[in-house]
Design a protein around this motif. Structure first.
Motif, mmCIF file in Angstrom:
data_model
loop_
_atom_site.group_PDB
_atom_site.id
_atom_site.type_symbol
_atom_site.label_atom_id
_atom_site.label_comp_id
_atom_site.label_asym_id
_atom_site.label_seq_id
_atom_site.Cartn_x
_atom_site.Cartn_y
_atom_site.Cartn_z
ATOM 1 N N UNK A 48 0.835 -0.693 0.301
ATOM 2 C CA UNK A 48 -0.191 -0.094 -0.167
ATOM 3 C C UNK A 48 0.824 1.497 0.334
ATOM 4 N N UNK A 49 0.290 2.276 -0.789
ATOM 5 C CA UNK A 49 0.855 3.381 -0.638
ATOM 6 C C UNK A 49 0.158 4.252 -0.865
ATOM 7 N N UNK A 50 0.903 5.486 -0.685
ATOM 8 C CA UNK A 50 -0.766 6.932 -0.356
ATOM 9 C C UNK A 50 -0.346 7.386 -1.659
ATOM 10 N N UNK A 51 -1.436 8.245 -1.757
ATOM 11 C CA UNK A 51 -1.579 9.050 -2.768
ATOM 12 C C UNK A 51 -0.648 9.841 -3.497
ATOM 13 N N UNK A 52 0.798 10.083 -2.262
ATOM 14 C CA UNK A 52 1.195 10.883 -3.038
ATOM 15 C C UNK A 52 2.501 10.345 -3.186
ATOM 16 N N UNK A 53 2.816 9.037 -3.307
ATOM 17 C CA UNK A 53 3.833 8.158 -3.953
ATOM 18 C C UNK A 53 4.417 7.961 -5.100
ATOM 19 N N UNK A 54 5.435 8.009 -5.248
ATOM 20 C CA UNK A 54 5.745 7.851 -7.417
ATOM 21 C C UNK A 54 5.771 6.837 -7.691
ATOM 22 N N UNK A 55 6.593 6.502 -8.714
ATOM 23 C CA UNK A 55 6.014 5.132 -9.585
ATOM 24 C C UNK A 55 7.565 4.476 -8.481
ATOM 25 N N UNK A 56 8.476 4.538 -8.565
ATOM 26 C CA UNK A 56 9.002 4.636 -8.178
ATOM 27 C C UNK A 56 9.176 3.806 -6.003
ATOM 28 N N UNK A 57 8.310 4.934 -5.546
ATOM 29 C CA UNK A 57 7.504 4.485 -4.236
ATOM 30 C C UNK A 57 6.908 3.114 -4.238
ATOM 31 N N UNK A 58 6.201 2.960 -5.425
ATOM 32 C CA UNK A 58 5.347 1.990 -5.408
ATOM 33 C C UNK A 58 6.092 0.763 -5.348
ATOM 34 N N UNK A 59 7.134 0.980 -6.663
ATOM 35 C CA UNK A 59 8.084 -0.045 -6.443
ATOM 36 C C UNK A 59 8.932 -0.995 -5.668
ATOM 37 N N UNK A 60 8.759 0.058 -4.409
ATOM 38 C CA UNK A 60 9.745 -0.767 -3.580
ATOM 39 C C UNK A 60 9.235 -0.762 -2.321
ATOM 40 N N UNK A 61 7.809 -0.868 -2.783
ATOM 41 C CA UNK A 61 6.692 -1.376 -1.248
ATOM 42 C C UNK A 61 6.508 -2.823 -2.182
ATOM 43 N N UNK A 62 5.894 -2.321 -3.428
ATOM 44 C CA UNK A 62 6.017 -4.178 -3.642
ATOM 45 C C UNK A 62 7.368 -4.868 -3.198
ATOM 46 N N UNK A 63 8.493 -4.342 -3.855
ATOM 47 C CA UNK A 63 10.020 -5.389 -3.776
ATOM 48 C C UNK A 63 10.266 -5.573 -1.588
ATOM 49 N N UNK A 64 9.215 -4.803 -1.252
ATOM 50 C CA UNK A 64 10.298 -4.903 1.069
ATOM 51 C C UNK A 64 8.594 -5.809 1.038
ATOM 52 N N UNK A 65 7.137 -5.877 -0.120
ATOM 53 C CA UNK A 65 6.401 -6.743 0.498
ATOM 54 C C UNK A 65 6.510 -8.753 0.185
ATOM 55 N N UNK A 66 7.598 -9.154 1.056
ATOM 56 C CA UNK A 66 7.174 -11.001 0.903
ATOM 57 C C UNK A 66 5.911 -11.203 0.326
ATOM 58 N N UNK A 67 5.966 -12.240 -1.080
ATOM 59 C CA UNK A 67 5.229 -12.331 -2.108
ATOM 60 C C UNK A 67 3.991 -11.334 -2.568
ATOM 61 N N UNK A 68 4.474 -10.063 -2.150
ATOM 62 C CA UNK A 68 3.038 -9.582 -3.013
ATOM 63 C C UNK A 68 3.619 -9.295 -4.695
ATOM 64 N N UNK A 69 2.340 -8.985 -5.086
ATOM 65 C CA UNK A 69 2.368 -8.669 -6.810
ATOM 66 C C UNK A 69 1.481 -7.539 -6.873
ATOM 67 N N UNK A 70 0.583 -7.076 -5.465
ATOM 68 C CA UNK A 70 -0.042 -5.830 -5.839
ATOM 69 C C UNK A 70 -0.021 -4.799 -5.812
ATOM 70 N N UNK A 71 0.000 -3.462 -5.659
ATOM 71 C CA UNK A 71 0.031 -2.349 -4.795
ATOM 72 C C UNK A 71 -1.512 -1.770 -5.076
ATOM 73 N N UNK A 72 -1.737 -1.596 -4.023
ATOM 74 C CA UNK A 72 -2.778 -0.488 -4.099
ATOM 75 C C UNK A 72 -2.397 0.735 -3.245
ATOM 76 N N UNK A 73 -3.239 2.363 -3.915
ATOM 77 C CA UNK A 73 -2.604 3.621 -3.404
ATOM 78 C C UNK A 73 -3.844 3.857 -2.864
ATOM 79 N N UNK A 74 -3.847 4.252 -1.722
ATOM 80 C CA UNK A 74 -5.015 4.511 -0.664
ATOM 81 C C UNK A 74 -4.725 5.866 0.017
ATOM 82 N N UNK A 75 -5.754 6.881 0.263
ATOM 83 C CA UNK A 75 -5.439 8.063 0.394
ATOM 84 C C UNK A 75 -4.618 7.556 2.577
#
Length: 129
Positions: free
Chosen positions: A81-108
Motif C-alpha cells: 500500500x502506498x499513499x496518493x503522494x507516492x511515485x512509481x519508484x515508491x510503489x516499486x519499492x513498496x512492492x519489493x519490500x512486501x514478501x510475496x506481494x504482486x499488487x500495490x494499492x494506492x490509498x488515502x
C-alpha cells in the motif's frame, strides 16, 4: 459479504475480462482492499477437490478457498500500500519490500484501511522500469 462471492463467477469474470487477477474490495465508510485473487488460486483450489471441478464451474464461496490449503491466506492478503503522494519508484519499492506481494494499492494516507484510489500490478510496474 466478500467471503460469499462464488468462485466460479469470480473466475469467469477474470477470464471474460482477460485478467489474471481480481481485487476484492470492501465497502464501508470508504472502499478498502481486502484480497487479490489470482486465476491460479482458483485453479489450484478447483484441482484440489475430489473429484476435480472446472474452475468456471465452481459453486463454492470465496470463504472455502480462504480456508483451504489450496491457497495460502497470506498470499491473498499480501499486497503493498502506498499513499496518493507516492511515485512509481515508491510503489516499486513498496512492492519489493512486501514478501510475496504482486499488487500495490494506492490509498488515502497510504494505509490498508484507507480509501482505494488506484491499483497497480507487478506486471504494470515492471513495464515502467
Amino acid at each position: 459479504k466478500a467471503k460469499e462471492l462464488v468462485l466460479g463467477v469470480l473466475y469467469r469474470s477474470m477470464t471474460d475480462a482477460h485478467q489474471s487477477r481480481l481485487p476484492i474490495l470492501q465497502r464501508g465508510l470508504t472502499i478498502s482492499a481486502l484480497y487479490v485473487i489470482h486465476e491460479g488460486d482458483i485453479e489450484k483450489y478447483a484441482g484440489s477437490l475430489s473429484p476435480a471441478v472446472a474452475p468456471g464451474a465452481l459453486t463454492q464461496p470465496l470463504s472455502d478457498l480462504l480456508s483451504s490449503g489450496a491457497a495460502r491466506f497470506a498470499d491473498l492478503t499480501s499486497f503493498a500500500v502506498v499513499s496518493e503522494l507516492a511515485t512509481i519508484a515508491d510503489a516499486r519499492a513498496a512492492l519489493k519490500a512486501k514478501a510475496d506481494a504482486k499488487d500495490v494499492f494506492v490509498t488515502t494516507g497510504g494505509t490498508r484501511t484507507g480509501a482505494v484510489l488506484g491499483w497497480l500490478t507487478n506486471s504494470q510496474l515492471a513495464k515502467t522500469e
